[in-house]
Design a protein around this motif. Structure first.
Motif, PDB file in Angstrom:
ATOM      1  N   LEU A 168      45.917  46.375  34.230  1.00  0.00           N
ATOM      2  CA  LEU A 168      45.567  44.917  34.260  1.00  0.00           C
ATOM      3  C   LEU A 168      45.531  44.430  32.803  1.00  0.00           C
ATOM      4  O   LEU A 168      45.900  43.283  32.506  1.00  0.00           O
ATOM      5  CB  LEU A 168      44.659  44.779  35.195  1.00  0.00           C
ATOM      6  N   ALA A 169      44.647  45.264  32.110  1.00  0.00           N
ATOM      7  CA  ALA A 169      44.696  44.836  30.508  1.00  0.00           C
ATOM      8  C   ALA A 169      45.961  44.826  29.832  1.00  0.00           C
ATOM      9  O   ALA A 169      46.170  43.703  29.094  1.00  0.00           O
ATOM     10  CB  ALA A 169      43.694  45.913  29.787  1.00  0.00           C
ATOM     11  N   GLU A 198      45.234  54.231  35.364  1.00  0.00           N
ATOM     12  CA  GLU A 198      44.162  53.589  35.888  1.00  0.00           C
ATOM     13  C   GLU A 198      44.342  51.942  36.034  1.00  0.00           C
ATOM     14  O   GLU A 198      45.176  51.405  35.131  1.00  0.00           O
ATOM     15  CB  GLU A 198      42.745  53.637  34.926  1.00  0.00           C
ATOM     16  N   PRO A 199      43.951  51.460  37.282  1.00  0.00           N
ATOM     17  CA  PRO A 199      44.035  49.821  37.392  1.00  0.00           C
ATOM     18  C   PRO A 199      43.732  49.029  36.200  1.00  0.00           C
ATOM     19  O   PRO A 199      44.274  48.138  35.818  1.00  0.00           O
ATOM     20  CB  PRO A 199      43.536  49.593  38.732  1.00  0.00           C
ATOM     21  N   GLU A 200      42.414  49.290  35.618  1.00  0.00           N
ATOM     22  CA  GLU A 200      42.160  48.665  34.731  1.00  0.00           C
ATOM     23  C   GLU A 200      42.686  48.602  33.426  1.00  0.00           C
ATOM     24  O   GLU A 200      43.223  47.658  32.762  1.00  0.00           O
ATOM     25  CB  GLU A 200      40.744  49.049  33.948  1.00  0.00           C
ATOM     26  N   ASP A 201      43.586  49.763  33.110  1.00  0.00           N
ATOM     27  CA  ASP A 201      44.502  49.966  31.925  1.00  0.00           C
ATOM     28  C   ASP A 201      45.710  49.046  32.499  1.00  0.00           C
ATOM     29  O   ASP A 201      46.017  48.449  31.412  1.00  0.00           O
ATOM     30  CB  ASP A 201      44.946  51.326  31.708  1.00  0.00           C
ATOM     31  N   ARG A 249      47.567  41.549  31.181  1.00  0.00           N
ATOM     32  CA  ARG A 249      47.079  40.331  30.544  1.00  0.00           C
ATOM     33  C   ARG A 249      47.667  40.126  29.020  1.00  0.00           C
ATOM     34  O   ARG A 249      47.661  38.902  28.469  1.00  0.00           O
ATOM     35  CB  ARG A 249      45.570  40.608  30.430  1.00  0.00           C
ATOM     36  N   LEU A 296      46.295  46.967  44.071  1.00  0.00           N
ATOM     37  CA  LEU A 296      46.703  46.619  42.557  1.00  0.00           C
ATOM     38  C   LEU A 296      47.619  45.412  42.535  1.00  0.00           C
ATOM     39  O   LEU A 296      47.489  44.466  41.991  1.00  0.00           O
ATOM     40  CB  LEU A 296      47.437  47.633  42.040  1.00  0.00           C
ATOM     41  N   GLN A 339      45.412  42.410  42.483  1.00  0.00           N
ATOM     42  CA  GLN A 339      44.951  41.976  41.091  1.00  0.00           C
ATOM     43  C   GLN A 339      45.767  41.553  40.219  1.00  0.00           C
ATOM     44  O   GLN A 339      45.311  40.682  39.496  1.00  0.00           O
ATOM     45  CB  GLN A 339      44.044  43.480  41.083  1.00  0.00           C
TER      46      GLN A 339
END
Length: 483
Positions: A225-226, A220-223, A229, A262, A265
């Motif tokens: 990106l997290a 998942e892109p959120e995972d 970061r 992605l 982002q």
């Protein structure tokens, strides 16, 4: 970034949790208790030696396993023999398998002298049933065997082996879930790879990877990106987005996201300086991605774009799903938007049925594209792939002669490209003290070229300006320019 507080919060009371990654945290802590007692018993710290063969995906897996074992209580050593020896295997070419058997033979006598020594095999070679059966029958001193899909269960396998005092062999045909929230030990503090997907759906006729790595699965892109970061907060300035074919990222997600999206982002993450990615399949490299690369200032000026062959007929036999003409058209579109891009590639010489005309097409593409460098391979017949059964296998002496001609062509072009940049001042990420001369620091340009320049190790991890003074074929000598 991995959160150790979350691991420490897992209780050892009762049964192991069923959910991941908490289940693995439980077994890591159980193994840690065992390791403390084992250290007392032996009178010395437990040691580990992890040997990694193959691609950057394997290297990333090894970073995770190193960190898991370090938490348990093992200290990493450079020697090939330790209390825990793990081979993370590659199976792209059959000689990689032979290397493993040779090393196991070497370890056999060491295991006889130290019955508490543990030997583990994992990775791509262990996804081949014939190889696993050979290990089962002929190498009874191997303690742990697992594949590519369940590497995250290392601590659980180790604990099971400790408790049962029997070998553990657990190889899955396919991945059941993606488990990423595990510790990792980076080789460099300032740069690292980040998995964005696993597996491959392309089934090139010469390649065993889809059979041992499984079908494509995107994170998942959120995972992603997290994770990036967190890495940036921990000092990382450069990430490499990893996948067998990053251009097809996102297609398996419930809400599909393109790789281009992605990339944009990731480019927005504050504190990140450089973005790389590999590997790109030409058939999936979209104009949307080219636009994103042009727009994103953190994306490095380097694209690895495997050609494999310049012959449309051979490409068809390889099941590559593009032609000589479409590849050249793609390169033209890339260079219109990214005129300073450095293009590198992979080329196979001697694929079954390759004629002199087919090889001439490969040379023609090399001359037209002018790759900065290329990984060149003599075709290796790989059991289990369609190409292994093809007729008209090219005679060895013919393949070697073609290979040498190709190498000569590529080296000449590469030297010309490298020479053309002498005198420029460029941004360089300083990575390590030069292995041959400790007065020099080695770094990489945005285009992935290597430069050596005077400096001390206190500058490692910094992006600095370097003037390129001299070209030496595949690398530069330079000097730092103070801003």
């Amino acid at each position: 970034m991995f959160d150790y507080e979350r691991l420490e919060a897992v209780s050892l009371e009762g049964e192991a949790p069923q959910s991941e990654p908490e289940r693995q945290y439980y077994f890591m802590k159980k193994c840690r208790e065992w390791a403390k007692e084992e250290t007392k018993r032996t009178g010395h710290p437990l040691t580990m030696s992890i040997q990694t063969l193959g691609c950057q995906m394997n290297a990333k897996d090894s970073e995770k396993m190193t960190a898991i074992l370090a938490y348990i209580g093992y200290e990493e050593v450079e020697e090939p023999v330790a209390d825990f020896v793990l081979y993370n295997t590659c199976t792209v070419r059959e000689n990689a398998n032979l290397k493993i058997y040779g090393r196991l033979g070497y370890l056999k006598n060491h295991k006889k002298k130290n019955s508490h020594m543990k030997i583990a095999l994992c990775g791509c070679m262990m996804q081949e049933p014939d190889e696993v059966e050979r290990i089962r029958k002929s190498y009874p001193f191997v303690d742990l065997v697992f594949g590519t899909h369940n590497i995250y269960k290392l601590a659980e396998f180790l604990y099971t082996q400790i408790e049962s005092e029997r070998r553990v062999m657990d190889v899955w045909d396919e991945a059941k879930e993606i488990v990423e929230d595990l510790p990792g030990k980076r080789k460099y503090s300032f740069k690292t790879g980040v998995n964005i997907m696993y597996g491959c759906n392309n089934f090139c006729s010469y390649c065993i990877v889809p059979y041992v790595r499984g079908r494509e699965r995107s994170r998942e892109p959120e995972d992603i990106l997290a994770e990036i970061r967190g890495l940036v907060a921990d000092g990382v300035v450069e990430v490499m987005l990893l996948g067998q074919n990053v251009n097809s990222y996102g297609k398996t997600l419930e809400k599909p996201v393109s790789f281009a999206r992605l990339l944009r982002q990731v480019n927005e993450i504050e504190g990140l300086e450089r973005i790389r990615f590999m590997t790109s399949h030409p058939k999936d490299l979209s104009d949307e991605l080219i636009e994103a690369m042009a727009d994103c200032d953190k994306v490095c000026a380097h694209l690895h774009l495997p050609l494999q062959s310049g012959s449309s007929e051979i490409l068809k036999k390889m099941n590559r799903k593009y032609t000589k003409e479409s590849y050249l058209d793609l390169v033209a579109r890339i260079r219109r938007k990214l005129p300073d891009i450095s293009l590198t590639t992979d080329i196979i010489v001697g694929f079954p049925g390759e004629t002199e005309g087919d090889f001439a097409d490969t040379l023609d593409v090399v001359r037209q594209v002018r790759f900065d460098s290329a990984y060149t391979f003599i075709y290796s017949r790989r059991t289990g792939t369609p190409a292994a059964a093809m007729e008209n296998q090219v005679p060895e002496e013919v393949v070697k002669e073609r290979f040498n001609r190709l190498l000569h062509e590529i080296q000449g072009i590469s030297a010309e490209i490298t020479d053309s940049r002498v005198g420029e001042t460029v941004s360089v990420l300083l990575e390590e003290v030069n292995a041959q001369d400790s007065s020099l620091i080695t770094g990489r340009l945005s285009n992935n070229a290597v430069v050596h320049c005077p400096g001390d190790k206190s500058r490692i991890g910094q992006i600095v300006q370097v003037k390129l003074l001299e070209s030496r074929g595949f690398y530069y000598m330079g000097e730092m320019v103070e801003e």
